[in-house]
Design a protein around this motif. Structure first.
Motif, PDB file in Angstrom:
ATOM      1  N   PRO A 197       0.837  -1.206   0.000  1.00 62.47           N
ATOM      2  CA  PRO A 197       0.000   0.000   0.000  1.00 62.47           C
ATOM      3  C   PRO A 197       0.873   1.259   0.000  1.00 62.47           C
ATOM      4  O   PRO A 197       1.941   1.295   0.603  1.00 62.47           O
ATOM      5  CB  PRO A 197      -0.796  -0.105   1.299  1.00 62.47           C
ATOM      6  CG  PRO A 197      -0.770  -1.558   1.641  1.00 62.47           C
ATOM      7  CD  PRO A 197       0.526  -2.087   1.126  1.00 62.47           C
ATOM      8  N   GLY A 198       0.430   2.288  -0.700  1.00 61.18           N
ATOM      9  CA  GLY A 198       1.184   3.528  -0.791  1.00 61.18           C
ATOM     10  C   GLY A 198       2.197   3.536  -1.924  1.00 61.18           C
ATOM     11  O   GLY A 198       2.985   4.461  -2.043  1.00 61.18           O
ATOM     12  N   ALA A 199       2.173   2.516  -2.785  1.00 64.28           N
ATOM     13  CA  ALA A 199       3.111   2.447  -3.913  1.00 64.28           C
ATOM     14  C   ALA A 199       2.703   3.455  -4.982  1.00 64.28           C
ATOM     15  O   ALA A 199       1.527   3.780  -5.143  1.00 64.28           O
ATOM     16  CB  ALA A 199       3.129   1.041  -4.492  1.00 64.28           C
ATOM     17  N   CYS A 200       3.695   3.934  -5.717  1.00 68.82           N
ATOM     18  CA  CYS A 200       3.435   4.898  -6.777  1.00 68.82           C
ATOM     19  C   CYS A 200       3.674   4.248  -8.142  1.00 68.82           C
ATOM     20  O   CYS A 200       4.119   3.104  -8.238  1.00 68.82           O
ATOM     21  CB  CYS A 200       4.298   6.143  -6.605  1.00 68.82           C
ATOM     22  SG  CYS A 200       6.049   5.843  -6.754  1.00 68.82           S
ATOM     23  N   LEU A 201       3.391   5.001  -9.192  1.00 71.14           N
ATOM     24  CA  LEU A 201       3.541   4.516 -10.556  1.00 71.14           C
ATOM     25  C   LEU A 201       4.974   4.061 -10.824  1.00 71.14           C
ATOM     26  O   LEU A 201       5.201   3.038 -11.453  1.00 71.14           O
ATOM     27  CB  LEU A 201       3.124   5.637 -11.513  1.00 71.14           C
ATOM     28  CG  LEU A 201       2.919   5.275 -12.954  1.00 71.14           C
ATOM     29  CD1 LEU A 201       1.783   6.080 -13.536  1.00 71.14           C
ATOM     30  CD2 LEU A 201       4.146   5.493 -13.760  1.00 71.14           C
ATOM     31  N   LEU A 202       5.947   4.799 -10.324  1.00 70.86           N
ATOM     32  CA  LEU A 202       7.348   4.442 -10.515  1.00 70.86           C
ATOM     33  C   LEU A 202       7.671   3.099  -9.868  1.00 70.86           C
ATOM     34  O   LEU A 202       8.440   2.304 -10.421  1.00 70.86           O
ATOM     35  CB  LEU A 202       8.266   5.535  -9.965  1.00 70.86           C
ATOM     36  CG  LEU A 202       9.761   5.314 -10.143  1.00 70.86           C
ATOM     37  CD1 LEU A 202      10.113   5.192 -11.622  1.00 70.86           C
ATOM     38  CD2 LEU A 202      10.546   6.435  -9.506  1.00 70.86           C
ATOM     39  N   ASP A 203       7.061   2.800  -8.723  1.00 68.49           N
ATOM     40  CA  ASP A 203       7.278   1.500  -8.062  1.00 68.49           C
ATOM     41  C   ASP A 203       6.799   0.352  -8.942  1.00 68.49           C
ATOM     42  O   ASP A 203       7.439  -0.699  -9.010  1.00 68.49           O
ATOM     43  CB  ASP A 203       6.568   1.452  -6.707  1.00 68.49           C
ATOM     44  CG  ASP A 203       7.139   2.466  -5.724  1.00 68.49           C
ATOM     45  OD1 ASP A 203       8.342   2.777  -5.826  1.00 68.49           O
ATOM     46  OD2 ASP A 203       6.367   2.935  -4.867  1.00 68.49           O
ATOM     47  N   ALA A 204       5.680   0.548  -9.623  1.00 67.57           N
ATOM     48  CA  ALA A 204       5.159  -0.486 -10.520  1.00 67.57           C
ATOM     49  C   ALA A 204       6.096  -0.697 -11.696  1.00 67.57           C
ATOM     50  O   ALA A 204       6.348  -1.831 -12.112  1.00 67.57           O
ATOM     51  CB  ALA A 204       3.761  -0.119 -11.001  1.00 67.57           C
ATOM     52  N   TRP A 250      -4.773   3.873 -16.637  1.00 66.78           N
ATOM     53  CA  TRP A 250      -6.056   3.719 -17.332  1.00 66.78           C
ATOM     54  C   TRP A 250      -6.218   4.730 -18.465  1.00 66.78           C
ATOM     55  O   TRP A 250      -7.253   5.380 -18.599  1.00 66.78           O
ATOM     56  CB  TRP A 250      -7.225   3.819 -16.365  1.00 66.78           C
ATOM     57  CG  TRP A 250      -7.391   2.623 -15.507  1.00 66.78           C
ATOM     58  CD1 TRP A 250      -7.168   2.543 -14.178  1.00 66.78           C
ATOM     59  CD2 TRP A 250      -7.803   1.310 -15.920  1.00 66.78           C
ATOM     60  NE1 TRP A 250      -7.410   1.265 -13.736  1.00 66.78           N
ATOM     61  CE2 TRP A 250      -7.798   0.493 -14.781  1.00 66.78           C
ATOM     62  CE3 TRP A 250      -8.151   0.750 -17.141  1.00 66.78           C
ATOM     63  CZ2 TRP A 250      -8.145  -0.851 -14.828  1.00 66.78           C
ATOM     64  CZ3 TRP A 250      -8.501  -0.591 -17.177  1.00 66.78           C
ATOM     65  CH2 TRP A 250      -8.503  -1.370 -16.030  1.00 66.78           C
ATOM     66  N   GLY A 251      -5.195   4.910 -19.296  1.00 70.90           N
ATOM     67  CA  GLY A 251      -5.305   5.738 -20.472  1.00 70.90           C
ATOM     68  C   GLY A 251      -5.159   7.225 -20.246  1.00 70.90           C
ATOM     69  O   GLY A 251      -5.303   8.008 -21.174  1.00 70.90           O
ATOM     70  N   ARG A 252      -4.882   7.640 -19.021  1.00 69.50           N
ATOM     71  CA  ARG A 252      -4.684   9.058 -18.729  1.00 69.50           C
ATOM     72  C   ARG A 252      -3.263   9.266 -18.238  1.00 69.50           C
ATOM     73  O   ARG A 252      -2.817   8.576 -17.324  1.00 69.50           O
ATOM     74  CB  ARG A 252      -5.662   9.542 -17.665  1.00 69.50           C
ATOM     75  CG  ARG A 252      -7.071   9.513 -18.162  1.00 69.50           C
ATOM     76  CD  ARG A 252      -8.012  10.038 -17.113  1.00 69.50           C
ATOM     77  NE  ARG A 252      -9.352   9.922 -17.638  1.00 69.50           N
ATOM     78  CZ  ARG A 252     -10.176  10.940 -17.732  1.00 69.50           C
ATOM     79  NH1 ARG A 252      -9.800  12.122 -17.314  1.00 69.50           N
ATOM     80  NH2 ARG A 252     -11.375  10.778 -18.220  1.00 69.50           N
ATOM     81  N   ARG A 253      -2.600  10.212 -18.844  1.00 72.81           N
ATOM     82  CA  ARG A 253      -1.209  10.471 -18.488  1.00 72.81           C
ATOM     83  C   ARG A 253      -1.107  10.846 -17.012  1.00 72.81           C
ATOM     84  O   ARG A 253      -1.946  11.577 -16.488  1.00 72.81           O
ATOM     85  CB  ARG A 253      -0.674  11.595 -19.357  1.00 72.81           C
ATOM     86  CG  ARG A 253       0.799  11.703 -19.300  1.00 72.81           C
ATOM     87  CD  ARG A 253       1.299  12.589 -20.388  1.00 72.81           C
ATOM     88  NE  ARG A 253       2.746  12.667 -20.291  1.00 72.81           N
ATOM     89  CZ  ARG A 253       3.509  13.251 -21.151  1.00 72.81           C
ATOM     90  NH1 ARG A 253       2.979  13.813 -22.203  1.00 72.81           N
ATOM     91  NH2 ARG A 253       4.797  13.289 -20.995  1.00 72.81           N
ATOM     92  N   ALA A 254      -0.067  10.320 -16.355  1.00 66.53           N
ATOM     93  CA  ALA A 254       0.116  10.565 -14.923  1.00 66.53           C
ATOM     94  C   ALA A 254       1.597  10.730 -14.620  1.00 66.53           C
ATOM     95  O   ALA A 254       2.458  10.226 -15.349  1.00 66.53           O
ATOM     96  CB  ALA A 254      -0.457   9.408 -14.110  1.00 66.53           C
ATOM     97  N   GLU A 255       1.886  11.435 -13.557  1.00 64.83           N
ATOM     98  CA  GLU A 255       3.263  11.591 -13.092  1.00 64.83           C
ATOM     99  C   GLU A 255       3.727  10.278 -12.476  1.00 64.83           C
ATOM    100  O   GLU A 255       2.921   9.489 -11.991  1.00 64.83           O
ATOM    101  CB  GLU A 255       3.348  12.705 -12.048  1.00 64.83           C
ATOM    102  CG  GLU A 255       2.987  14.078 -12.579  1.00 64.83           C
ATOM    103  CD  GLU A 255       3.950  14.550 -13.646  1.00 64.83           C
ATOM    104  OE1 GLU A 255       5.169  14.290 -13.512  1.00 64.83           O
ATOM    105  OE2 GLU A 255       3.483  15.180 -14.614  1.00 64.83           O
ATOM    106  N   ARG A 256       5.018  10.067 -12.479  1.00 60.78           N
ATOM    107  CA  ARG A 256       5.554   8.823 -11.922  1.00 60.78           C
ATOM    108  C   ARG A 256       5.417   8.770 -10.405  1.00 60.78           C
ATOM    109  O   ARG A 256       5.553   7.715  -9.810  1.00 60.78           O
ATOM    110  CB  ARG A 256       6.993   8.638 -12.372  1.00 60.78           C
ATOM    111  CG  ARG A 256       7.036   8.421 -13.874  1.00 60.78           C
ATOM    112  CD  ARG A 256       8.401   8.141 -14.397  1.00 60.78           C
ATOM    113  NE  ARG A 256       8.373   8.163 -15.855  1.00 60.78           N
ATOM    114  CZ  ARG A 256       8.455   7.088 -16.611  1.00 60.78           C
ATOM    115  NH1 ARG A 256       8.560   5.906 -16.077  1.00 60.78           N
ATOM    116  NH2 ARG A 256       8.422   7.196 -17.922  1.00 60.78           N
ATOM    117  N   SER A 257       5.117   9.891  -9.783  1.00 60.38           N
ATOM    118  CA  SER A 257       4.906   9.922  -8.335  1.00 60.38           C
ATOM    119  C   SER A 257       3.447   9.678  -7.948  1.00 60.38           C
ATOM    120  O   SER A 257       3.118   9.649  -6.763  1.00 60.38           O
ATOM    121  CB  SER A 257       5.365  11.269  -7.781  1.00 60.38           C
ATOM    122  OG  SER A 257       4.623  12.316  -8.376  1.00 60.38           O
TER     123      SER A 257
END
Length: 103
Positions: free
Chosen positions: A24-31, A47-54
């Motif tokens: 829990p608490g993981a971010c996009l960069l962790d994935a 899900w198809g929407r651009r997001a920051e790695r944080s």
């Protein structure tokens, strides 16, 4: 634990998918780190929407890496229209015999 899906396509028609379990608490960069794609400079999203790695992840999210576009979609549409002509697209594609243009 969060269950997240990571999707990556290096070439058209070739997609790679990984199911990843993160704390829990993981971010996009962790994935991305979990599958070895953290060094990629390509934009990422959820899900198809651009997001920051944080960006924090939620259970069931789908993390995606996006390839750069080779052709602008607007330009591609204009070129297709020019090749097909006005009669092969839109309202004019299925005109009734004897009907007015556009009906």
């Amino acid at each position: 634990m969060l269950c997240v899906e990571v999707v990556f396509s290096a070439q058209a028609g070739q997609a790679q998918e990984w199911a990843v379990r993160l704390p829990p608490g993981a971010c996009l960069l962790d994935a991305l780190r979990a599958v070895g794609l953290e060094t990629s400079a390509w934009p990422a999203g959820i899900w198809g929407r651009r997001a920051e790695r944080s960006q924090l992840l939620r259970d069931g999210d789908r993390v995606e890496l996006y390839r750069p576009l080779l052709v602008d979609p607007k330009v591609a549409r204009r070129e297709r229209f020019a090749r097909q002509g006005a009669r092969g697209t839109g309202l004019f594609a299925r005109q009734r015999p004897g009907g007015k243009a556009g009906y």
